[in-house]
Design an enzyme around this catalytic site. Structure first.
Site, short mmCIF file in Angstrom:
data_model
loop_
_atom_site.label_atom_id
_atom_site.label_comp_id
_atom_site.label_asym_id
_atom_site.label_seq_id
_atom_site.Cartn_x
_atom_site.Cartn_y
_atom_site.Cartn_z
N HIS A 111 37.01 46.63 40.71
CA HIS A 111 38.19 47.01 41.14
C HIS A 111 39.29 48.56 40.42
O HIS A 111 39.41 49.44 40.90
CB HIS A 111 39.79 45.92 41.58
CG HIS A 111 40.24 46.33 42.44
ND1 HIS A 111 40.43 46.61 43.94
CD2 HIS A 111 42.04 46.73 42.20
CE1 HIS A 111 41.88 46.79 43.93
NE2 HIS A 111 42.55 47.01 43.13
N GLU A 112 39.09 47.66 39.61
CA GLU A 112 40.59 48.59 38.77
C GLU A 112 38.73 50.20 38.31
O GLU A 112 39.51 50.89 38.38
CB GLU A 112 40.72 47.83 38.01
CG GLU A 112 41.39 47.24 37.27
CD GLU A 112 43.00 47.52 37.98
OE1 GLU A 112 43.41 48.95 37.52
OE2 GLU A 112 43.17 46.99 38.59
N HIS A 152 39.79 52.48 41.20
CA HIS A 152 41.05 53.18 41.57
C HIS A 152 40.33 54.15 40.03
O HIS A 152 41.13 55.67 40.30
CB HIS A 152 42.29 52.24 40.63
CG HIS A 152 42.85 51.49 41.53
ND1 HIS A 152 43.10 51.97 42.72
CD2 HIS A 152 42.96 50.15 41.09
CE1 HIS A 152 43.83 50.36 43.36
NE2 HIS A 152 43.93 50.27 42.53
N GLU A 157 44.99 50.49 47.39
CA GLU A 157 44.42 49.44 47.70
C GLU A 157 42.82 49.30 48.13
O GLU A 157 41.63 48.41 47.82
CB GLU A 157 45.32 48.17 48.10
CG GLU A 157 46.07 48.30 47.17
CD GLU A 157 45.49 47.28 45.70
OE1 GLU A 157 44.62 46.69 45.34
OE2 GLU A 157 45.59 48.21 44.28
ZN LIG Z 1 44.68 48.26 42.62
#
Ligand SMILES: [Zn+2]
Length: 179
Positions: free
Chosen positions: A39-40, A43, A102
């Site tokens: 997830h990071e 980003h 997100e």
């Molecule tokens: Zn996030």
């Protein structure tokens, strides 16, 4: 990985990911940690962080992140950067990502973890643990920037089937490959 009891993880503008050891009990297993990392990473690769930091005019932090990786810094510099980020968090610089960012990070992160051979279904288990933890007296810091909405869970459920092929391919024993 930073040895710190904070239950948090985030991505620096240069793409370095910072995971505090405090979040490990929540990630619970390798696939849970892969959920956070994926997830990071997403980003970072989608340039959410850089965009956001520049938006918040934290040019100095961004420059440090871009110029030198955390690994290339000495201990003192790392502490300084962490302190600045900590101060940033206090003053609201590390704002939650938008819902769109997100969703994108969840979607792309799911692909990353599947391709790396981690069961993407574990991402659901992780976010459900996060949701359960948010009811407690001291919700994890990660929750403040990553609220677990029903949409997050629902979207993951629809995306998991898409990446199961990647996961199965990644975990297929080498002997099964055609010669
Ligand atoms: Zn996030």
């Amino acid at each position: 990985m930073v040895r710190d009891p904070q239950q948090n993880a985030f991505c620096l503008p240069g793409g370095k990911i910072c995971v505090y050891t405090g979040i490990l009990p929540l990630t619970a297993n390798d696939a849970g940690l892969a959920t956070v990392m994926g997830h990071e990473m997403a980003h970072a690769t989608c340039h959410h962080g850089a965009e956001r930091v520049f938006k918040n005019n934290m040019t100095q932090v961004a420059m440090m992140g871009v110029q030198g990786s955390m690994g290339g810094m000495d201990h003192h510099q790392q502490q300084l950067l962490m302190g600045m980020l900590g101060a940033g968090a206090k003053f609201g610089v590390l704002l939650p990502f938008s819902r769109d960012h997100e969703s994108e990070a969840d979607h792309v992160g799911l692909k990353y973890m599947a391709r790396a051979g981690y069961d993407p279904r574990e991402s659901l288990a992780f976010w459900k643990r996060m949701a359960a933890h948010s009811q407690g007296q001291q919700p994890p810091e990660f929750m403040s920037t990553h609220p677990v909405h029903e949409t997050r869970i629902r979207q993951l459920e629809t995306w998991i089937p898409e990446v199961m092929d990647d996961y199965e391919h990644a975990t297929k024993p080498v002997t099964a490959e055609a010669p």
